[in-house]
Design a protein around this motif. Structure first.
Motif, PDB file in Angstrom:
ATOM      1  N   GLY A 182      12.402  59.958 -27.405  1.00 53.22           N
ATOM      2  CA  GLY A 182      11.880  61.633 -28.299  1.00 53.22           C
ATOM      3  C   GLY A 182      12.790  62.722 -26.462  1.00 53.22           C
ATOM      4  N   LYS A 183      13.451  62.162 -26.034  1.00 50.39           N
ATOM      5  CA  LYS A 183      13.804  63.195 -25.021  1.00 50.39           C
ATOM      6  C   LYS A 183      15.433  62.475 -24.360  1.00 50.39           C
ATOM      7  CE  LYS A 183      11.367  63.363 -21.101  1.00 50.39           C
ATOM      8  NZ  LYS A 183      10.386  62.192 -21.626  1.00 50.39           N
ATOM      9  N   LEU A 184      16.310  63.357 -23.993  1.00 48.31           N
ATOM     10  CA  LEU A 184      17.398  62.798 -23.554  1.00 48.31           C
ATOM     11  C   LEU A 184      16.879  62.837 -21.691  1.00 48.31           C
ATOM     12  CD1 LEU A 184      19.959  65.331 -25.063  1.00 48.31           C
ATOM     13  CD2 LEU A 184      20.172  62.313 -24.987  1.00 48.31           C
ATOM     14  N   GLU A 185      17.284  61.235 -21.561  1.00 48.18           N
ATOM     15  CA  GLU A 185      16.836  60.794 -20.192  1.00 48.18           C
ATOM     16  C   GLU A 185      18.575  60.264 -19.360  1.00 48.18           C
ATOM     17  OE1 GLU A 185      13.885  58.266 -19.779  1.00 48.18           O
ATOM     18  OE2 GLU A 185      12.355  59.284 -21.059  1.00 48.18           O
ATOM     19  N   THR A 186      18.427  60.700 -18.251  1.00 44.33           N
ATOM     20  CA  THR A 186      19.541  60.130 -17.194  1.00 44.33           C
ATOM     21  C   THR A 186      18.728  59.292 -16.806  1.00 44.33           C
ATOM     22  OG1 THR A 186      20.172  62.286 -16.409  1.00 44.33           O
ATOM     23  CG2 THR A 186      20.694  60.167 -15.315  1.00 44.33           C
ATOM     24  N   VAL A 187      19.686  58.031 -17.146  1.00 44.14           N
ATOM     25  CA  VAL A 187      19.098  56.011 -16.555  1.00 44.14           C
ATOM     26  C   VAL A 187      19.766  55.545 -16.116  1.00 44.14           C
ATOM     27  CG1 VAL A 187      18.050  56.367 -19.494  1.00 44.14           C
ATOM     28  CG2 VAL A 187      20.427  55.013 -19.426  1.00 44.14           C
ATOM     29  N   ALA A 188      20.852  56.080 -15.231  1.00 47.99           N
ATOM     30  CA  ALA A 188      21.578  55.194 -14.048  1.00 47.99           C
ATOM     31  C   ALA A 188      21.403  55.974 -12.835  1.00 47.99           C
ATOM     32  CB  ALA A 188      22.566  54.624 -14.863  1.00 47.99           C
ATOM     33  N   GLU A 189      21.094  55.560 -12.153  1.00 54.61           N
ATOM     34  CA  GLU A 189      21.211  56.024 -10.700  1.00 54.61           C
ATOM     35  C   GLU A 189      23.034  56.506 -10.202  1.00 54.61           C
ATOM     36  OE1 GLU A 189      18.692  58.002  -8.990  1.00 54.61           O
ATOM     37  OE2 GLU A 189      17.437  56.682 -11.071  1.00 54.61           O
ATOM     38  N   ILE A 190      22.676  57.101  -9.112  1.00 58.41           N
ATOM     39  CA  ILE A 190      24.078  57.868  -8.634  1.00 58.41           C
ATOM     40  C   ILE A 190      23.904  56.717  -7.379  1.00 58.41           C
ATOM     41  CG2 ILE A 190      25.360  59.447  -7.117  1.00 58.41           C
ATOM     42  CD1 ILE A 190      24.492  61.632  -8.398  1.00 58.41           C
ATOM     43  N   THR A 191      25.510  55.954  -7.067  1.00 62.37           N
ATOM     44  CA  THR A 191      25.421  54.909  -5.859  1.00 62.37           C
ATOM     45  C   THR A 191      26.203  54.800  -4.977  1.00 62.37           C
ATOM     46  OG1 THR A 191      26.035  52.928  -7.969  1.00 62.37           O
ATOM     47  CG2 THR A 191      24.196  53.050  -7.731  1.00 62.37           C
TER      48      THR A 191
END
Lengths: 148, 148
Positions: A121-130
């Motif tokens: 139900g919300k916007l999420e950051t799904v990848a890490e800065i590598t």
């Protein structure tokens, strides 16, 4: 790593370019996908010259709409894309580039540019800065390195 | 099959739509990818209403540029796309739709629209027709059923 790319002949390249339906701006959209994992890395644009150079060199070259010039992916950051196979769709107006991505595709230092998801139900950051963007572009340029 | 889609609230949908960068024609490009295999199925366009309807219903709806109307994928052919997750890229101007594709994505009866590849120095068809287009659209419409 995949096998070494075998450069296409100029005649063959011309046939591919002539098969494609470029839009009114002379561009065609391109989806880059990591060839072995299937991960969709980014979406960008190519003009005729970018398609031809990519098939000639085996290193993916886009057209930067913001900088208005050929954009050899990784030329500043070192995060190159080697072409494994170029495909196009039933309307000939979209490309699928199966590539071998060195490091990260995204200027933010993430593997894929598609790191924002609508989840729960919300916007999420799904990848890490590598990779720290500063190591890719230097301190000053890091915030301006994106292109589309 | 994936779990049942849980419809997003109108507020949440409005936030997603407002986060996106639509082009001068009010459209955003969307890559559809089979969520579990990673196969890239097609590339098409969405307007604000198409994004909103997709998030509301969990069934993917595009904007057909040729027919100039909302295009509920599978409404004629039955080859629907159920939304698993919507993502967008670092420029907010491209969508990645992770979907569960029923049957085939392509109006030619192939699983993916990206069935033409530059391979061994020439263009090759790299996917078989698995569903007769006549069974998808009827005899007369089969040749005109593509959309983009």
């Amino acid at each position: 790593m995949a096998d070494e790319y075998r450069a296409a002949s100029d005649d063959a390249i011309a046939k591919v370019v002539d098969s494609l339906a470029f839009n009114g701006d002379g561009l065609i959209g391109a989806v880059a996908q990591q060839f072995d994992t299937g991960e969709v890395l980014m979406f960008a644009w190519m003009d005729r010259a970018a398609v031809a150079e990519t098939l000639k060199t085996g290193r993916v070259c886009y057209w930067s709409r913001s900088r208005r010039k050929l954009w050899r992916k990784g030329e500043r950051s070192g995060q190159e894309q080697r072409l494994i196979e170029l495909r196009f769709d039933c309307d000939s107006d979209a490309l699928l580039l199966q590539v071998d991505q060195k490091g990260v595709a995204c200027h933010t230092g993430r593997r894929s540019c598609f790191f924002t998801a609508f989840r729960n139900g919300k916007l999420e950051t799904v990848a890490e800065i590598t990779v720290d963007p500063k190591t890719l572009y230097g301190e000053e340029e890091a915030t301006q390195a994106g292109s589309s």
